[in-house]
Scaffold this motif. Sequence first.
Motif, PDB file in Angstrom:
ATOM      1  N   THR A 143       0.844  -1.196   0.000  1.00  0.00           N
ATOM      2  CA  THR A 143       0.000   0.000   0.000  1.00  0.00           C
ATOM      3  C   THR A 143       0.876   1.242   0.000  1.00  0.00           C
ATOM      4  O   THR A 143       2.077   1.176   0.226  1.00  0.00           O
ATOM      5  CB  THR A 143      -0.910  -0.008   1.236  1.00  0.00           C
ATOM      6  N   ALA A 144       0.237   2.360  -0.204  1.00  0.00           N
ATOM      7  CA  ALA A 144       1.012   3.554  -0.516  1.00  0.00           C
ATOM      8  C   ALA A 144       1.314   4.451   0.669  1.00  0.00           C
ATOM      9  O   ALA A 144       1.932   5.485   0.507  1.00  0.00           O
ATOM     10  CB  ALA A 144       0.240   4.349  -1.570  1.00  0.00           C
ATOM     11  N   PHE A 145       0.894   4.067   1.866  1.00  0.00           N
ATOM     12  CA  PHE A 145       1.026   5.009   2.986  1.00  0.00           C
ATOM     13  C   PHE A 145       2.487   5.220   3.393  1.00  0.00           C
ATOM     14  O   PHE A 145       3.353   4.395   3.131  1.00  0.00           O
ATOM     15  CB  PHE A 145       0.185   4.540   4.176  1.00  0.00           C
ATOM     16  N   ASP A 146       2.697   6.339   4.050  1.00  0.00           N
ATOM     17  CA  ASP A 146       4.046   6.716   4.466  1.00  0.00           C
ATOM     18  C   ASP A 146       4.341   6.124   5.839  1.00  0.00           C
ATOM     19  O   ASP A 146       3.716   6.481   6.830  1.00  0.00           O
ATOM     20  CB  ASP A 146       4.112   8.255   4.503  1.00  0.00           C
ATOM     21  N   ARG A 147       5.321   5.221   5.871  1.00  0.00           N
ATOM     22  CA  ARG A 147       5.613   4.549   7.145  1.00  0.00           C
ATOM     23  C   ARG A 147       6.554   5.346   8.028  1.00  0.00           C
ATOM     24  O   ARG A 147       6.839   4.952   9.145  1.00  0.00           O
ATOM     25  CB  ARG A 147       6.260   3.198   6.874  1.00  0.00           C
ATOM     26  N   THR A 148       7.080   6.416   7.468  1.00  0.00           N
ATOM     27  CA  THR A 148       8.095   7.131   8.243  1.00  0.00           C
ATOM     28  C   THR A 148       7.580   8.432   8.859  1.00  0.00           C
ATOM     29  O   THR A 148       8.242   9.007   9.713  1.00  0.00           O
ATOM     30  CB  THR A 148       9.313   7.458   7.354  1.00  0.00           C
ATOM     31  N   ALA A 149       6.394   8.871   8.430  1.00  0.00           N
ATOM     32  CA  ALA A 149       5.870  10.131   8.981  1.00  0.00           C
ATOM     33  C   ALA A 149       5.715   9.990  10.488  1.00  0.00           C
ATOM     34  O   ALA A 149       5.366   8.927  10.981  1.00  0.00           O
ATOM     35  CB  ALA A 149       4.536  10.466   8.329  1.00  0.00           C
ATOM     36  N   GLY A 169       5.931   2.185  18.566  1.00  0.00           N
ATOM     37  CA  GLY A 169       6.777   2.575  17.421  1.00  0.00           C
ATOM     38  C   GLY A 169       7.014   1.353  16.559  1.00  0.00           C
ATOM     39  O   GLY A 169       6.982   0.221  17.054  1.00  0.00           O
ATOM     40  N   ASN A 170       7.257   1.556  15.282  1.00  0.00           N
ATOM     41  CA  ASN A 170       7.148   0.421  14.362  1.00  0.00           C
ATOM     42  C   ASN A 170       8.414  -0.350  13.993  1.00  0.00           C
ATOM     43  O   ASN A 170       8.339  -1.355  13.326  1.00  0.00           O
ATOM     44  CB  ASN A 170       6.481   0.892  13.059  1.00  0.00           C
ATOM     45  N   GLY A 171       9.577   0.087  14.397  1.00  0.00           N
ATOM     46  CA  GLY A 171      10.803  -0.606  13.947  1.00  0.00           C
ATOM     47  C   GLY A 171      11.018  -1.934  14.650  1.00  0.00           C
ATOM     48  O   GLY A 171      10.318  -2.271  15.603  1.00  0.00           O
ATOM     49  N   TYR A 172      12.008  -2.697  14.163  1.00  0.00           N
ATOM     50  CA  TYR A 172      12.309  -3.999  14.765  1.00  0.00           C
ATOM     51  C   TYR A 172      12.691  -3.832  16.233  1.00  0.00           C
ATOM     52  O   TYR A 172      12.208  -4.560  17.095  1.00  0.00           O
ATOM     53  CB  TYR A 172      13.478  -4.647  14.001  1.00  0.00           C
ATOM     54  N   GLY A 186      -0.079 -12.334  18.406  1.00  0.00           N
ATOM     55  CA  GLY A 186       0.057 -11.019  17.816  1.00  0.00           C
ATOM     56  C   GLY A 186       0.870 -10.121  18.710  1.00  0.00           C
ATOM     57  O   GLY A 186       1.042 -10.388  19.900  1.00  0.00           O
ATOM     58  N   SER A 187       1.404  -9.057  18.126  1.00  0.00           N
ATOM     59  CA  SER A 187       2.123  -8.048  18.903  1.00  0.00           C
ATOM     60  C   SER A 187       1.383  -6.732  18.740  1.00  0.00           C
ATOM     61  O   SER A 187       1.088  -6.308  17.621  1.00  0.00           O
ATOM     62  CB  SER A 187       3.559  -7.884  18.404  1.00  0.00           C
ATOM     63  N   ILE A 188       1.094  -6.106  19.875  1.00  0.00           N
ATOM     64  CA  ILE A 188       0.291  -4.884  19.875  1.00  0.00           C
ATOM     65  C   ILE A 188       1.222  -3.677  20.028  1.00  0.00           C
ATOM     66  O   ILE A 188       1.996  -3.598  20.977  1.00  0.00           O
ATOM     67  CB  ILE A 188      -0.722  -4.914  21.045  1.00  0.00           C
ATOM     68  N   PHE A 189       1.134  -2.752  19.073  1.00  0.00           N
ATOM     69  CA  PHE A 189       1.999  -1.572  19.073  1.00  0.00           C
ATOM     70  C   PHE A 189       1.280  -0.318  19.589  1.00  0.00           C
ATOM     71  O   PHE A 189       1.911   0.570  20.130  1.00  0.00           O
ATOM     72  CB  PHE A 189       2.524  -1.300  17.661  1.00  0.00           C
ATOM     73  N   GLY A 190       0.006  -0.222  19.323  1.00  0.00           N
ATOM     74  CA  GLY A 190      -0.767   0.907  19.860  1.00  0.00           C
ATOM     75  C   GLY A 190      -0.512   2.248  19.191  1.00  0.00           C
ATOM     76  O   GLY A 190      -0.681   3.296  19.810  1.00  0.00           O
ATOM     77  N   GLY A 191      -0.152   2.235  17.912  1.00  0.00           N
ATOM     78  CA  GLY A 191       0.058   3.493  17.183  1.00  0.00           C
ATOM     79  C   GLY A 191      -1.266   4.188  16.904  1.00  0.00           C
ATOM     80  O   GLY A 191      -2.340   3.578  16.971  1.00  0.00           O
ATOM     81  N   ILE A 192      -1.204   5.492  16.549  1.00  0.00           N
ATOM     82  CA  ILE A 192      -2.441   6.242  16.304  1.00  0.00           C
ATOM     83  C   ILE A 192      -2.503   6.722  14.846  1.00  0.00           C
ATOM     84  O   ILE A 192      -3.403   6.353  14.110  1.00  0.00           O
ATOM     85  CB  ILE A 192      -2.549   7.439  17.269  1.00  0.00           C
ATOM     86  N   ARG A 193      -1.507   7.484  14.433  1.00  0.00           N
ATOM     87  CA  ARG A 193      -1.518   7.913  13.023  1.00  0.00           C
ATOM     88  C   ARG A 193      -1.383   6.691  12.110  1.00  0.00           C
ATOM     89  O   ARG A 193      -2.112   6.522  11.138  1.00  0.00           O
ATOM     90  CB  ARG A 193      -0.364   8.879  12.746  1.00  0.00           C
ATOM     91  N   LEU A 194      -0.436   5.834  12.494  1.00  0.00           N
ATOM     92  CA  LEU A 194      -0.234   4.582  11.760  1.00  0.00           C
ATOM     93  C   LEU A 194       0.066   3.500  12.794  1.00  0.00           C
ATOM     94  O   LEU A 194       0.997   3.640  13.586  1.00  0.00           O
ATOM     95  CB  LEU A 194       0.959   4.723  10.802  1.00  0.00           C
TER      96      LEU A 194
END
Length: 816
Positions: free
Chosen positions: A18-24, A50-53, A70-78
Amino acid sequence: MRTLTTLASLCLAVLSATAFDRTAPEYSVAGTTAFTKPSKHTLWYTQPAGNGYAQWQEYSLPIGNGELGGSIFGGIRLDKITFNEKSVWDGASTTRPNPNHGEYLKFGSIWVEDMGTALAAGVKDYVRYLDIDNAVAGVAFTDADATRYTRTCISSQPDKVMAIRYEAKGKNRMSLRFSVEPGAPLVERSQVKPEVVYSAGVATFAGKLELLSYSAQLSVKADKKATISSDANGITVSNAAEITLYITGGTDFDAFNYDGFTNGTAPQLLSIMAKRIEAAATKKWAAMIKAHTADYRQYMDRVNMDLKQGGASVDSKMATNLLIDSYGRNEGGFRNSAEGIYLEQLYYNYGRYLMISSNRHQPVPNNLQGLWVDTDRGHAPWNSDIHTNINIQMNYWPAEPCNLSDLHLPLLDHIVSISNSPGTKAQAKKAGQSVGWVVDTESNLFGGMSSWSDNYTIANAWYVTHLWQHYRYTLDKAYLRRVFPTMWSAAQYWAERLVEAKDGSYECPAEFSPEHGPQAENATAHSQQLVVELFSNTLEAIKALNNASELDPQWLAMIRDRYQKADRGLGIETYTGDWGTKFLAAGSPILREWKYSPYTVGQNAHRHTSHLMALYPFSQIQPGDKYFQPAINSLAQRTDASTGWAMGWRVNLWARALDGNHARRMINNALCHAGDGLNYSSGGVYYNLWDAHTPFQIDGNFGVTAGMAEMLLQSGTGVISLLPALPDAWAEGSITGLKAVGNFTIDQTWKDGRLTTATILSNAGEPLLVQYGKRDLAQATITDARGRAIQPKAVEGQAGVYEITVAKGGKVVIRF
Ligand code: FUC
């Protein structure tokens, strides 16, 4: 180190569907200042992971139903929700060079994008938590208009789905897009590549690895006022007050079909997944949570540890990362405070949580990361495989003593499966034997392995000891009959393989003491202690089954003979002090690691304590033996700092050394924060309490959990030893539900560092032998459950040990 290459490939390109920005950057998040934990044993944080390893292993929160995790990250924007299923394995039943021997693979991620709502202005009162008393994870935060958003996350065994409920309470609504991404290494390894198809609120993908086909599905539901649309970029939900995600996935793995290890067809698999999701989606959310929690608690509630300080149960109000930091700094003796001790109790329970969440039903043992691995940026460290020279065994050390016998079965059934697989049989032939099965250090789900260090063939004996321990705790004869052929053929392998030495003893040829010293030397202490245990366990099993007459008499005679004549792997040499004297004085006797080479062929303070198998996990050396002190000296020389799992082993060893304070010092060190690097030898824990090798390796979690139980109760010798290694800092408390060999369930309460009450329930009516090191049981009041006095009988020749008669179902209450 041999497999660093796997981690070096972390830089692999990410597949982008998909096209979303993973770094914003994330929206601004202000954490909660007042959080009431949903239950006492809750991990919690005031920021998303936060999304990194590194953030995955540091901060994500694991959920699992024993098969699907599953692993829960709890992000909001992404946000990212990773999912795993235990049988998603590449590889086959053959031997190949590392790293091509197979690999456990991450299944996929669900990405969740905020599609532009009030949240972009930032959120406050943020909290992310994992309630391990109930196996529920959650996220909550509030927007600028006071709308409260919550997410509740479970992985349900009764419904065989992971489910996440999003709710918004207040004037604003949610608009989210969900997209599914198969794990990058999964895609790379697949022979039939997965493609994600979105249709009517459902996302599906399926593919095929070398042997196994797999399929995963996500279904998104929302309240009636919301709209749901699906296109190639995902499933978009707009204007929702409630959204529920259902996720499931699996493979066609069949551990006992040696012709391909599969069962069923790919369309059948797809339909199983679709049916699970449909059934779950018709269920009321409250009913689903209730069924899940009840299912989980039937395991979790078997044991209750309640450590106290000043008469009150320990607890903490701190966020878990801050608690870990305070524990590490230890200002003002924090570790001995109620909050410090609470962290230790939380860690004990977390080990049980991880065990229950990653071990149900399937004959698939925990891999190096248990059930959870997140490898979008490359392959997992050591292929997330099944390592047989300590790691896989340690993963199951808590099972029997912590009253989770039934959760030992995924390993035990795996052992039976692979012992009959073409791969392990071929390896026995390659090692030069006419019978048996062999599993080398780096192995996979199908009995395949890498050729690395393939002279280490003694792991089959170690596996057999697990088969036997399960019987010792459960006395389940039908089970023993089922696993006996696997025990027997390993014993045959070794009876045939041993070589006669000049001193008349029998030796394991050209073995390896993991993972240092000579690559091949006869009669390493490790291999000899193991082979002796293998023969002893097999002969005991024959006694229990009374099946000697069904066995080939020549083989039986040979096994008995080799058992008598095998070198015991117990020798003494002198520590000369050449590695320093901080931990051990020069001139001290130590247990030999190699029969022929001096200890100096190894490395100072090496992480493996392979020559101390006799002390733990086995019970070949006991207090009073001439090898007891040399074994403890050897342990001391290995020092108090090491990798994660090595610390776990040391906790158990110090418990067996009956030194509770030293065992706790290991816990102190093991519970310090690991640092965020991928440095391979610093140990400690991450902020989500996953153990760090580093990187994350789950064996250390299980090792410490088992070690804490071992400090409070021991029964390896067949004698139940009450509170054998209680540290000073745990001066008051209780623990209910621990299990002992002979199928006893034991509750203990203590005060001022001394036992006050022990209740022993006999589940099988076996002879009860019991001792308490600090006071003679003759001074205690001993009664049955109705208060009638029981007279204990002193056991001759075993100081402090008493025999108590108790029938099946009966209870013995010991009071000081
Ligand atoms: C064993 C250990 C390493 C690591 C690896 C996965 O080989 O010696 O430390 O834990 O397994």
